[in-house]
Scaffold this motif. Structure first.
Motif, mmCIF file in Angstrom:
data_model
loop_
_atom_site.group_PDB
_atom_site.id
_atom_site.type_symbol
_atom_site.label_atom_id
_atom_site.label_comp_id
_atom_site.label_asym_id
_atom_site.label_seq_id
_atom_site.Cartn_x
_atom_site.Cartn_y
_atom_site.Cartn_z
ATOM 1 N N ILE A 84 0.865 -1.174 0.000
ATOM 2 C CA ILE A 84 0.000 0.000 0.000
ATOM 3 C C ILE A 84 0.902 1.225 0.000
ATOM 4 N N SER A 85 0.710 2.085 -0.970
ATOM 5 C CA SER A 85 1.504 3.308 -1.073
ATOM 6 C C SER A 85 0.627 4.500 -0.718
ATOM 7 N N ILE A 86 1.148 5.330 0.161
ATOM 8 C CA ILE A 86 0.476 6.568 0.546
ATOM 9 C C ILE A 86 1.420 7.694 0.164
ATOM 10 N N TYR A 87 0.933 8.622 -0.614
ATOM 11 C CA TYR A 87 1.784 9.664 -1.163
ATOM 12 C C TYR A 87 0.964 10.894 -1.535
ATOM 13 N N GLU A 88 1.662 12.002 -1.703
ATOM 14 C CA GLU A 88 1.010 13.210 -2.180
ATOM 15 C C GLU A 88 1.316 13.385 -3.657
ATOM 16 N N TRP A 89 0.284 13.632 -4.444
ATOM 17 C CA TRP A 89 0.440 13.856 -5.881
ATOM 18 C C TRP A 89 -0.555 14.924 -6.298
ATOM 19 N N LYS A 90 -0.043 15.990 -6.906
ATOM 20 C CA LYS A 90 -0.877 17.105 -7.370
ATOM 21 C C LYS A 90 -1.757 17.645 -6.247
ATOM 22 N N ASN A 91 -1.097 17.892 -5.100
ATOM 23 C CA ASN A 91 -1.735 18.484 -3.911
ATOM 24 C C ASN A 91 -2.841 17.627 -3.298
ATOM 25 N N GLU A 92 -2.801 16.342 -3.525
ATOM 26 C CA GLU A 92 -3.795 15.450 -2.967
ATOM 27 C C GLU A 92 -3.113 14.231 -2.355
ATOM 28 N N ILE A 93 -3.546 13.820 -1.177
ATOM 29 C CA ILE A 93 -3.025 12.617 -0.536
ATOM 30 C C ILE A 93 -3.739 11.414 -1.146
ATOM 31 N N ASN A 94 -2.966 10.464 -1.620
ATOM 32 C CA ASN A 94 -3.493 9.266 -2.269
ATOM 33 C C ASN A 94 -3.062 8.024 -1.498
ATOM 34 N N GLU A 95 -3.861 6.994 -1.610
ATOM 35 C CA GLU A 95 -3.528 5.678 -1.064
ATOM 36 C C GLU A 95 -3.884 4.653 -2.134
ATOM 37 N N ASP A 96 -2.878 3.917 -2.609
ATOM 38 C CA ASP A 96 -3.090 2.953 -3.685
ATOM 39 C C ASP A 96 -2.523 1.585 -3.328
ATOM 40 N N ASN A 97 -3.216 0.545 -3.778
ATOM 41 C CA ASN A 97 -2.677 -0.806 -3.724
ATOM 42 C C ASN A 97 -1.759 -0.969 -4.921
ATOM 43 N N GLU A 98 -0.559 -1.436 -4.681
ATOM 44 C CA GLU A 98 0.422 -1.615 -5.745
ATOM 45 C C GLU A 98 1.173 -2.918 -5.525
ATOM 46 N N ALA A 99 2.069 -3.211 -6.426
ATOM 47 C CA ALA A 99 3.030 -4.305 -6.271
ATOM 48 C C ALA A 99 4.416 -3.670 -6.310
ATOM 49 N N LEU A 100 5.380 -4.336 -5.723
ATOM 50 C CA LEU A 100 6.751 -3.828 -5.677
ATOM 51 C C LEU A 100 7.667 -4.787 -6.424
ATOM 52 N N LEU A 101 8.445 -4.254 -7.352
ATOM 53 C CA LEU A 101 9.451 -5.048 -8.050
ATOM 54 C C LEU A 101 10.780 -4.877 -7.324
ATOM 55 N N MET A 102 11.437 -5.988 -7.032
ATOM 56 C CA MET A 102 12.781 -5.979 -6.461
ATOM 57 C C MET A 102 13.683 -6.568 -7.539
ATOM 58 N N ILE A 103 14.541 -5.721 -8.110
ATOM 59 C CA ILE A 103 15.280 -6.056 -9.321
ATOM 60 C C ILE A 103 16.773 -6.139 -9.006
ATOM 61 N N LYS A 104 17.404 -7.269 -9.362
ATOM 62 C CA LYS A 104 18.842 -7.424 -9.169
ATOM 63 C C LYS A 104 19.564 -7.208 -10.491
ATOM 64 N N THR A 105 20.585 -6.347 -10.470
ATOM 65 C CA THR A 105 21.265 -5.958 -11.696
ATOM 66 C C THR A 105 22.689 -5.523 -11.392
ATOM 67 N N ARG A 106 23.401 -5.160 -12.439
ATOM 68 C CA ARG A 106 24.710 -4.518 -12.277
ATOM 69 C C ARG A 106 24.480 -3.031 -12.029
ATOM 70 N N THR A 107 25.282 -2.464 -11.176
ATOM 71 C CA THR A 107 25.193 -1.029 -10.912
ATOM 72 C C THR A 107 25.398 -0.242 -12.200
ATOM 73 N N SER A 108 26.280 -0.715 -13.062
ATOM 74 C CA SER A 108 26.569 -0.010 -14.317
ATOM 75 C C SER A 108 25.378 0.020 -15.272
ATOM 76 N N GLN A 109 24.359 -0.810 -15.011
ATOM 77 C CA GLN A 109 23.197 -0.875 -15.895
ATOM 78 C C GLN A 109 21.958 -0.182 -15.325
ATOM 79 N N VAL A 110 22.085 0.435 -14.162
ATOM 80 C CA VAL A 110 20.921 1.053 -13.514
ATOM 81 C C VAL A 110 20.320 2.164 -14.374
ATOM 82 N N ASP A 111 21.143 2.961 -15.031
ATOM 83 C CA ASP A 111 20.597 4.038 -15.873
ATOM 84 C C ASP A 111 19.786 3.468 -17.040
#
Length: 141
Positions: free
Chosen positions: A74-101
């Motif tokens: 559950i993400s709670i955040y402010e966006w465009k001057n409004e407090i939002n609460e959304d159900n989301e999924a989280l990706l945990m991604i393993k990579t090389r640091t050199s490839q993050v960009d």
């Protein structure tokens, strides 16, 4: 833009980040020689289907060795001057640091949000065979 609540940050810390540091501190013979060579990136998505699409693309394009999809955050955040609460999924991604960009650009190009979350942290220690596996699956360039 996603701003996590204090409770969400604490949950992520105790369930994901802290165990990584505790295990690495307990086993000093881990892959600390490769510190900062590899990273873990976090991306929130509106649902697991979007996560699967992005995850498959990242692995197929050799931008990630592995993408874990953690459902039901559950993400709670402010966006465009409004407090939002959304159900989301989280990706945990393993990579090389050199490839993050490049990984970030891929996610931005394939993500439905106007401003998507892509944050990364260096992997300081880990299981040497696993770190080697990341390197074998994600080339330098």
């Amino acid at each position: 833009m996603i701003i996590l609540s204090r409770k969400s940050l604490i949950t992520v810390y105790f369930t994901i980040i802290r165990p990584i540091f505790v295990v690495s501190q307990a086993n000093m013979s881990s892959g600390s020689v490769d510190a900062d060579k590899y990273s873990v990136a976090y991306v929130t998505v509106p649902n697991t289907e979007v996560g699967k699409t992005i995850g498959h693309g990242l692995v197929k394009n050799k931008l990630a060795a592995c993408v874990n999809i953690i459902p039901q955050v559950i993400s709670i955040y402010e966006w465009k001057n409004e407090i939002n609460e959304d159900n989301e999924a989280l990706l945990m991604i393993k990579t090389r640091t050199s490839q993050v960009d490049k990984l970030t650009e891929y996610v931005r190009s394939n993500h439905p949000y106007e401003v998507c979350e892509v944050i990364s942290l260096p992997i300081k220690n880990g299981n040497p065979p696993y770190l080697k596996w990341i390197g074998e699956n994600v080339p330098e360039n």
